[in-house]
Motif scaffolding. Structure first.
Motif, PDB file in Angstrom:
ATOM      1  N   ASN A   1       0.748  -1.221  -0.062  1.00 26.35           N
ATOM      2  CA  ASN A   1       0.034  -0.077   0.063  1.00 26.35           C
ATOM      3  C   ASN A   1       0.899   1.318  -0.132  1.00 26.35           C
ATOM      4  O   ASN A   1       0.194   2.089  -0.624  1.00 26.35           O
ATOM      5  N   ALA A   2       2.066   1.034   0.645  1.00 26.85           N
ATOM      6  CA  ALA A   2       2.976   2.306   0.891  1.00 26.85           C
ATOM      7  C   ALA A   2       3.414   2.663  -0.805  1.00 26.85           C
ATOM      8  O   ALA A   2       3.430   3.817  -0.895  1.00 26.85           O
ATOM      9  N   TRP A   3       3.760   1.648  -1.459  1.00 26.50           N
ATOM     10  CA  TRP A   3       3.918   1.697  -2.828  1.00 26.50           C
ATOM     11  C   TRP A   3       3.355   2.916  -3.446  1.00 26.50           C
ATOM     12  O   TRP A   3       3.906   3.851  -4.268  1.00 26.50           O
ATOM     13  N   TYR A   4       2.061   2.853  -3.413  1.00 28.37           N
ATOM     14  CA  TYR A   4       0.962   3.769  -4.028  1.00 28.37           C
ATOM     15  C   TYR A   4       1.267   5.353  -3.556  1.00 28.37           C
ATOM     16  O   TYR A   4       1.117   6.452  -4.348  1.00 28.37           O
ATOM     17  N   ALA A   5       1.373   5.330  -2.144  1.00 27.53           N
ATOM     18  CA  ALA A   5       1.457   6.673  -1.517  1.00 27.53           C
ATOM     19  C   ALA A   5       2.820   7.382  -1.775  1.00 27.53           C
ATOM     20  O   ALA A   5       2.675   8.544  -1.778  1.00 27.53           O
ATOM     21  N   LEU A   6       3.957   6.724  -2.051  1.00 27.01           N
ATOM     22  CA  LEU A   6       5.106   7.308  -2.178  1.00 27.01           C
ATOM     23  C   LEU A   6       5.172   8.092  -3.577  1.00 27.01           C
ATOM     24  O   LEU A   6       4.856   7.489  -4.773  1.00 27.01           O
ATOM     25  N   LYS A   7       5.797   9.235  -3.376  1.00 29.31           N
ATOM     26  CA  LYS A   7       6.232   9.895  -4.546  1.00 29.31           C
ATOM     27  C   LYS A   7       7.434   9.326  -5.218  1.00 29.31           C
ATOM     28  O   LYS A   7       8.090   8.338  -4.668  1.00 29.31           O
ATOM     29  N   ASP A   8       7.812   9.660  -6.423  1.00 32.75           N
ATOM     30  CA  ASP A   8       9.073   9.306  -7.120  1.00 32.75           C
ATOM     31  C   ASP A   8      10.342   9.776  -6.250  1.00 32.75           C
ATOM     32  O   ASP A   8      10.357  10.777  -5.789  1.00 32.75           O
ATOM     33  N   ARG A   9      11.111   8.668  -6.109  1.00 30.37           N
ATOM     34  CA  ARG A   9      12.479   8.686  -5.475  1.00 30.37           C
ATOM     35  C   ARG A   9      12.215   8.854  -3.856  1.00 30.37           C
ATOM     36  O   ARG A   9      12.868   9.222  -3.221  1.00 30.37           O
ATOM     37  N   ALA A  10      10.995   8.855  -3.511  1.00 30.90           N
ATOM     38  CA  ALA A  10      10.728   8.662  -1.801  1.00 30.90           C
ATOM     39  C   ALA A  10      11.305   7.547  -1.139  1.00 30.90           C
ATOM     40  O   ALA A  10      11.729   6.832  -1.837  1.00 30.90           O
ATOM     41  N   ARG A  11      11.443   7.688   0.180  1.00 29.70           N
ATOM     42  CA  ARG A  11      12.278   6.763   0.785  1.00 29.70           C
ATOM     43  C   ARG A  11      11.430   6.014   1.675  1.00 29.70           C
ATOM     44  O   ARG A  11      10.407   6.935   2.329  1.00 29.70           O
ATOM     45  N   VAL A  12      11.797   4.644   2.273  1.00 30.79           N
ATOM     46  CA  VAL A  12      11.131   4.162   3.442  1.00 30.79           C
ATOM     47  C   VAL A  12      12.147   3.768   4.440  1.00 30.79           C
ATOM     48  O   VAL A  12      13.125   3.046   3.905  1.00 30.79           O
ATOM     49  N   VAL A  13      12.034   4.226   5.592  1.00 31.31           N
ATOM     50  CA  VAL A  13      13.036   3.630   6.564  1.00 31.31           C
ATOM     51  C   VAL A  13      12.198   3.132   7.676  1.00 31.31           C
ATOM     52  O   VAL A  13      11.405   3.845   8.134  1.00 31.31           O
ATOM     53  N   MET A  14      12.680   1.813   8.117  1.00 33.35           N
ATOM     54  CA  MET A  14      11.807   1.245   9.034  1.00 33.35           C
ATOM     55  C   MET A  14      12.987   0.387  10.154  1.00 33.35           C
ATOM     56  O   MET A  14      13.795  -0.251   9.559  1.00 33.35           O
ATOM     57  N   LEU A  15      12.586   0.731  11.193  1.00 34.35           N
ATOM     58  CA  LEU A  15      13.421  -0.446  12.340  1.00 34.35           C
ATOM     59  C   LEU A  15      12.463  -1.337  12.381  1.00 34.35           C
ATOM     60  O   LEU A  15      11.570  -1.555  12.831  1.00 34.35           O
ATOM     61  N   VAL A  16      13.150  -2.485  12.429  1.00 31.08           N
ATOM     62  CA  VAL A  16      12.956  -3.914  12.283  1.00 31.08           C
ATOM     63  C   VAL A  16      13.706  -4.816  13.541  1.00 31.08           C
ATOM     64  O   VAL A  16      14.779  -4.335  13.711  1.00 31.08           O
ATOM     65  N   LEU A  17      12.932  -5.871  13.751  1.00 38.18           N
ATOM     66  CA  LEU A  17      13.788  -6.799  14.738  1.00 38.18           C
ATOM     67  C   LEU A  17      15.110  -6.998  14.569  1.00 38.18           C
ATOM     68  O   LEU A  17      16.024  -7.172  14.973  1.00 38.18           O
ATOM     69  N   ARG A  18      15.012  -7.893  13.222  1.00 37.16           N
ATOM     70  CA  ARG A  18      16.292  -8.295  12.629  1.00 37.16           C
ATOM     71  C   ARG A  18      16.821  -7.588  11.509  1.00 37.16           C
ATOM     72  O   ARG A  18      16.070  -7.206  10.598  1.00 37.16           O
TER      73      ARG A  18
END
Length: 131
Positions: A114-131
């Motif tokens: 779903n995030a893929w649709y909301a993101l503009k061109d060249r947008a970034r996703v930064v997520m803190l994950v357990l592993r």
């Protein structure tokens, strides 16, 4: 995390698992409140706390909005190509997944799709994950 997202003043930033709003409020502080932020959390109590935290920091709803919603419904709350960055500390406990870790993996996959649709061109996703 905020700096890794390569955010610039004027950007729109989202956190689909915002909790008490800490990441978004930190971003607003770092960028002199020259951002537009939206946080989602499935917990009404967390969202109410995030709103109170924002007001305590002098941020009203025109700068930072918090919505009580499941992160999997991201597209209902974010227009396509409307977000410059998504920054989030993902939930990882068994309670969140309700049954097992596979539930969490499925939830993360839905959120990212779903995030893929909301993101503009060249947008970034930064997520803190357990592993």
């Amino acid at each position: 995390m905020i700096r890794c997202a390569d955010i610039k003043r004027g950007d729109r930033v989202a956190d689909p698992f915002c909790g008490s709003g800490t990441l978004l409020l930190e971003a607003l502080d770092v960028y002199d409140r020259k951002l537009s932020c939206i946080g989602l959390d499935v917990s009404r109590k967390s969202v109410e706390g995030a709103r109170k935290n924002a007001l305590a920091e002098g941020c009203n709803t025109s700068v930072c909005e918090f919505v009580c919603a499941d992160a999997r419904s991201l597209r209902r709350h974010l227009d396509d190509e409307s977000v410059d960055a998504i920054v989030s500390n993902l939930p990882w406990g068994v309670m969140t997944g309700q049954k097992d870790v596979n539930d969490l993996q499925t939830m993360y996959e839905i959120v990212l799709r779903n995030a893929w649709y909301a993101l503009k061109d060249r947008a970034r996703v930064v997520m803190l994950v357990l592993r």
